[in-house]
Design a protein around this motif. Structure first.
Motif, PDB file in Angstrom:
ATOM      1  N   LYS A 153     -21.059  96.990 133.362  1.00  0.00           N
ATOM      2  CA  LYS A 153     -20.212  95.667 133.257  1.00  0.00           C
ATOM      3  C   LYS A 153     -18.984  95.795 134.176  1.00  0.00           C
ATOM      4  N   ILE A 154     -19.015  94.812 134.988  1.00  0.00           N
ATOM      5  CA  ILE A 154     -17.680  94.672 135.902  1.00  0.00           C
ATOM      6  C   ILE A 154     -17.000  93.333 135.373  1.00  0.00           C
ATOM      7  N   GLU A 155     -15.575  93.366 135.355  1.00  0.00           N
ATOM      8  CA  GLU A 155     -15.025  92.161 135.276  1.00  0.00           C
ATOM      9  C   GLU A 155     -13.880  91.969 136.256  1.00  0.00           C
ATOM     10  N   VAL A 156     -13.896  90.731 136.620  1.00  0.00           N
ATOM     11  CA  VAL A 156     -12.808  90.192 137.877  1.00  0.00           C
ATOM     12  C   VAL A 156     -11.992  89.339 137.003  1.00  0.00           C
ATOM     13  N   LEU A 157     -10.489  90.127 137.091  1.00  0.00           N
ATOM     14  CA  LEU A 157      -9.621  89.452 136.198  1.00  0.00           C
ATOM     15  C   LEU A 157      -8.747  88.439 137.126  1.00  0.00           C
ATOM     16  N   GLY A 158      -8.485  87.361 136.805  1.00  0.00           N
ATOM     17  CA  GLY A 158      -7.562  86.330 137.548  1.00  0.00           C
ATOM     18  C   GLY A 158      -7.938  84.995 137.278  1.00  0.00           C
ATOM     19  N   PRO A 159      -6.964  84.361 137.703  1.00  0.00           N
ATOM     20  CA  PRO A 159      -6.902  82.840 137.410  1.00  0.00           C
ATOM     21  C   PRO A 159      -7.775  81.869 138.180  1.00  0.00           C
ATOM     22  N   GLY A 160      -8.546  82.575 139.080  1.00  0.00           N
ATOM     23  CA  GLY A 160      -9.528  81.868 139.849  1.00  0.00           C
ATOM     24  C   GLY A 160      -8.992  81.471 141.385  1.00  0.00           C
ATOM     25  N   CYS A 161      -7.990  82.338 141.783  1.00  0.00           N
ATOM     26  CA  CYS A 161      -7.509  81.937 142.930  1.00  0.00           C
ATOM     27  C   CYS A 161      -8.161  82.470 144.259  1.00  0.00           C
ATOM     28  N   LEU A 162      -8.101  82.381 145.539  1.00  0.00           N
ATOM     29  CA  LEU A 162      -8.832  82.673 146.612  1.00  0.00           C
ATOM     30  C   LEU A 162      -8.951  84.510 146.456  1.00  0.00           C
ATOM     31  N   ARG A 163      -7.809  85.207 146.190  1.00  0.00           N
ATOM     32  CA  ARG A 163      -8.113  86.613 146.287  1.00  0.00           C
ATOM     33  C   ARG A 163      -8.957  87.017 145.010  1.00  0.00           C
ATOM     34  N   CYS A 164      -9.138  86.243 143.953  1.00  0.00           N
ATOM     35  CA  CYS A 164      -9.783  86.810 142.825  1.00  0.00           C
ATOM     36  C   CYS A 164     -11.213  86.256 143.319  1.00  0.00           C
ATOM     37  N   GLN A 165     -11.575  85.100 143.875  1.00  0.00           N
ATOM     38  CA  GLN A 165     -12.966  84.887 144.338  1.00  0.00           C
ATOM     39  C   GLN A 165     -13.363  85.861 145.199  1.00  0.00           C
ATOM     40  N   ASN A 166     -12.546  86.391 146.281  1.00  0.00           N
ATOM     41  CA  ASN A 166     -12.973  87.334 147.442  1.00  0.00           C
ATOM     42  C   ASN A 166     -13.212  88.632 146.863  1.00  0.00           C
ATOM     43  N   LEU A 167     -12.330  89.172 145.709  1.00  0.00           N
ATOM     44  CA  LEU A 167     -12.626  90.122 144.915  1.00  0.00           C
ATOM     45  C   LEU A 167     -14.041  90.249 144.459  1.00  0.00           C
ATOM     46  N   GLU A 168     -14.474  89.129 143.938  1.00  0.00           N
ATOM     47  CA  GLU A 168     -15.794  88.999 143.305  1.00  0.00           C
ATOM     48  C   GLU A 168     -17.053  89.278 144.400  1.00  0.00           C
ATOM     49  N   GLU A 169     -16.737  88.528 145.439  1.00  0.00           N
ATOM     50  CA  GLU A 169     -17.506  88.641 146.657  1.00  0.00           C
ATOM     51  C   GLU A 169     -17.613  90.167 146.981  1.00  0.00           C
ATOM     52  N   ASN A 170     -16.687  91.012 147.293  1.00  0.00           N
ATOM     53  CA  ASN A 170     -16.547  92.272 147.739  1.00  0.00           C
ATOM     54  C   ASN A 170     -17.273  93.144 146.663  1.00  0.00           C
ATOM     55  N   VAL A 171     -17.189  92.809 145.292  1.00  0.00           N
ATOM     56  CA  VAL A 171     -17.795  93.532 144.376  1.00  0.00           C
ATOM     57  C   VAL A 171     -19.309  93.480 144.369  1.00  0.00           C
ATOM     58  N   ARG A 172     -19.822  92.302 144.767  1.00  0.00           N
ATOM     59  CA  ARG A 172     -21.078  91.914 144.870  1.00  0.00           C
ATOM     60  C   ARG A 172     -21.815  92.589 146.136  1.00  0.00           C
ATOM     61  N   GLN A 173     -20.846  92.504 147.196  1.00  0.00           N
ATOM     62  CA  GLN A 173     -21.407  93.587 148.360  1.00  0.00           C
ATOM     63  C   GLN A 173     -21.439  94.958 148.171  1.00  0.00           C
ATOM     64  N   ALA A 174     -20.508  95.334 147.345  1.00  0.00           N
ATOM     65  CA  ALA A 174     -20.355  96.882 147.260  1.00  0.00           C
ATOM     66  C   ALA A 174     -21.715  97.287 146.398  1.00  0.00           C
ATOM     67  N   LEU A 175     -21.887  96.353 145.476  1.00  0.00           N
ATOM     68  CA  LEU A 175     -23.099  96.648 144.636  1.00  0.00           C
ATOM     69  C   LEU A 175     -24.224  96.697 145.206  1.00  0.00           C
ATOM     70  N   LYS A 176     -24.443  95.790 146.123  1.00  0.00           N
ATOM     71  CA  LYS A 176     -25.462  95.725 146.887  1.00  0.00           C
ATOM     72  C   LYS A 176     -25.763  96.907 147.894  1.00  0.00           C
TER      73      LYS A 176
END
Length: 76
Positions: A2-25
């Protein structure tokens, strides 16, 4: 996993989520990804700046946008 991306929803937080998805892939891993925007939950992890990254309940990094390569190292 389980991976949690912590943040208020800013652009950096959104980009971090995308990077996590790419790393997992790229690693061929399957994980549940949860976006945590509730500040009381974020503060409960004791981080002082967002975005933050939590893997299986353990804070592995915060305060910057981690690259795909950095995330892959964290997950390996």
């Amino acid at each position: 996993m389980k991976i949690e991306v912590l943040g208020p929803g800013c652009l950096r937080c959104q980009n971090l989520e995308e990077n996590v998805r790419q790393a997992l892939k790229e690693l061929g891993l399957d994980a549940k990804i949860e976006k945590v925007t509730d500040m009381s939950r974020i503060m409960g992890y004791g981080i002082i700046s967002t975005p933050g990254l939590v893997v299986d309940g353990k804070v592995v990094g915060y305060g910057k946008l981690f690259s795909v390569e950095e995330i892959k190292r964290m997950l390996s």
